[in-house]
Write an enzyme that holds these catalytic residues in place. Structure first.
Site, PDB file in Angstrom:
ATOM      1  N   TYR A 195     -61.576  36.373  29.822  1.00  0.00           N
ATOM      2  CA  TYR A 195     -62.609  36.256  28.355  1.00  0.00           C
ATOM      3  C   TYR A 195     -62.999  37.353  27.964  1.00  0.00           C
ATOM      4  O   TYR A 195     -63.126  37.860  26.713  1.00  0.00           O
ATOM      5  CB  TYR A 195     -63.418  35.051  28.844  1.00  0.00           C
ATOM      6  CG  TYR A 195     -64.544  34.821  27.765  1.00  0.00           C
ATOM      7  CD1 TYR A 195     -64.162  34.133  26.828  1.00  0.00           C
ATOM      8  CD2 TYR A 195     -65.898  35.352  28.014  1.00  0.00           C
ATOM      9  CE1 TYR A 195     -65.340  33.823  25.775  1.00  0.00           C
ATOM     10  CE2 TYR A 195     -66.774  35.383  27.082  1.00  0.00           C
ATOM     11  CZ  TYR A 195     -66.362  34.481  26.003  1.00  0.00           C
ATOM     12  OH  TYR A 195     -67.560  34.305  24.764  1.00  0.00           O
ATOM     13  N   GLU A 213     -72.598  27.867  22.269  1.00  0.00           N
ATOM     14  CA  GLU A 213     -73.853  28.364  22.714  1.00  0.00           C
ATOM     15  C   GLU A 213     -75.190  27.405  22.632  1.00  0.00           C
ATOM     16  O   GLU A 213     -75.942  27.682  23.738  1.00  0.00           O
ATOM     17  CB  GLU A 213     -74.126  29.661  21.715  1.00  0.00           C
ATOM     18  CG  GLU A 213     -73.340  31.057  21.949  1.00  0.00           C
ATOM     19  CD  GLU A 213     -73.367  31.523  23.341  1.00  0.00           C
ATOM     20  OE1 GLU A 213     -74.333  31.129  23.895  1.00  0.00           O
ATOM     21  OE2 GLU A 213     -72.459  32.281  23.672  1.00  0.00           O
ATOM     22  N   TRP A 257     -72.642  29.731  31.275  1.00  0.00           N
ATOM     23  CA  TRP A 257     -71.461  30.058  30.429  1.00  0.00           C
ATOM     24  C   TRP A 257     -70.150  29.658  31.182  1.00  0.00           C
ATOM     25  O   TRP A 257     -69.335  28.863  30.581  1.00  0.00           O
ATOM     26  CB  TRP A 257     -71.060  31.562  29.720  1.00  0.00           C
ATOM     27  CG  TRP A 257     -70.047  31.688  29.056  1.00  0.00           C
ATOM     28  CD1 TRP A 257     -69.150  32.472  29.392  1.00  0.00           C
ATOM     29  CD2 TRP A 257     -69.488  30.927  28.003  1.00  0.00           C
ATOM     30  NE1 TRP A 257     -68.057  32.245  28.573  1.00  0.00           N
ATOM     31  CE2 TRP A 257     -68.461  31.343  27.624  1.00  0.00           C
ATOM     32  CE3 TRP A 257     -70.162  30.203  27.369  1.00  0.00           C
ATOM     33  CZ2 TRP A 257     -67.731  31.044  26.370  1.00  0.00           C
ATOM     34  CZ3 TRP A 257     -69.729  29.451  25.992  1.00  0.00           C
ATOM     35  CH2 TRP A 257     -68.270  30.078  25.766  1.00  0.00           C
TER      36      TRP A 257
END
Length: 212
Positions: free
Chosen positions: A29, A51, A59
């Protein structure tokens, strides 16, 4: 002040931002997505929505569920999400593949409607968001702050327009990920790639007057 360097060796031995070593899936990522400039409206809406879902969570949790989120929210096509009714909301609340938080689910549906309006006003969401780009000369030392004046301004403007779950910290994380600031640490092997991508990037033009 910590003596821990802000970078760590990746699987290939090259230095990377320290956070990408926190989970095995983070390196890909970090290397392929985080910080590279994005002008695709769907991706921008998706990231701001994710988010919002991340608020209070990690995350890693959201990234692990991202593909399921995409299926549940019609690929984050905000024109489709804007048409979700109560039955669709209730189905999402029962979907174990996503974060089943009523406030966050309702916020994404609500924000999709605001996104349709914003796109109509500015031509693209990208044109609107890139008005708040952080110039390298104005950026703080990478990964030393949790927000920035531009993020505060963007969050304030979004809230004025009725968006939800868009506080300054959430917005800054969105800006970091979508390339509105290059926040890779100086030693990171990906930082120069992001800088070059930003140099090539054609900033979308808004119908509105640029932010001063």
């Amino acid at each position: 002040m910590s003596d821990t360097p802000p970078f760590i060796a990746g699987t290939d031995g090259q230095p990377r931002c320290r956070w990408c070593a926190a989970a095995p899936e983070f390196e890909a990522y970090h290397d392929r997505e985080w910080g590279f400039p994005v002008d695709d409206d769907i991706r921008l809406f998706e990231k701001l929505s994710l988010e919002a879902f991340q608020s209070g969570l990690s995350w890693r949790t959201i990234l692990a569920k991202r593909e399921h989120f995409r299926r549940a929210f019609e690929g984050f096509d905000f024109h489709q999400v804007a048409r979700f009714d109560d039955a669709r909301r209730d189905a999402l609340l029962a979907d174990e593949g996503i974060v089943r938080h009523r406030g966050k689910i309702e916020a994404v549906i609500h924000n999709a409607r605001r996104a349709v309006d914003l796109q109509a006003e500015h031509g693209t969401l990208a044109a609107y968001f890139w008005r708040f780009e952080i110039d390298p000369a104005q950026a703080a030392e990478p990964q030393t702050v949790s927000t920035a004046p531009q993020a505060i301004a963007l969050a304030k403007d979004l809230k004025k327009r009725g968006w939800k779950f868009v506080g300054p910290t959430t917005v800054y994380a969105f800006m970091q990920a979508m390339g509105l600031v290059n926040d890779h640490v100086e030693a990171c092997v990906i930082r120069q790639q992001v800088a070059e991508a930003r140099d090539r990037f054609v900033v979308p033009r808004s119908r509105q007057i640029a932010v001063k």
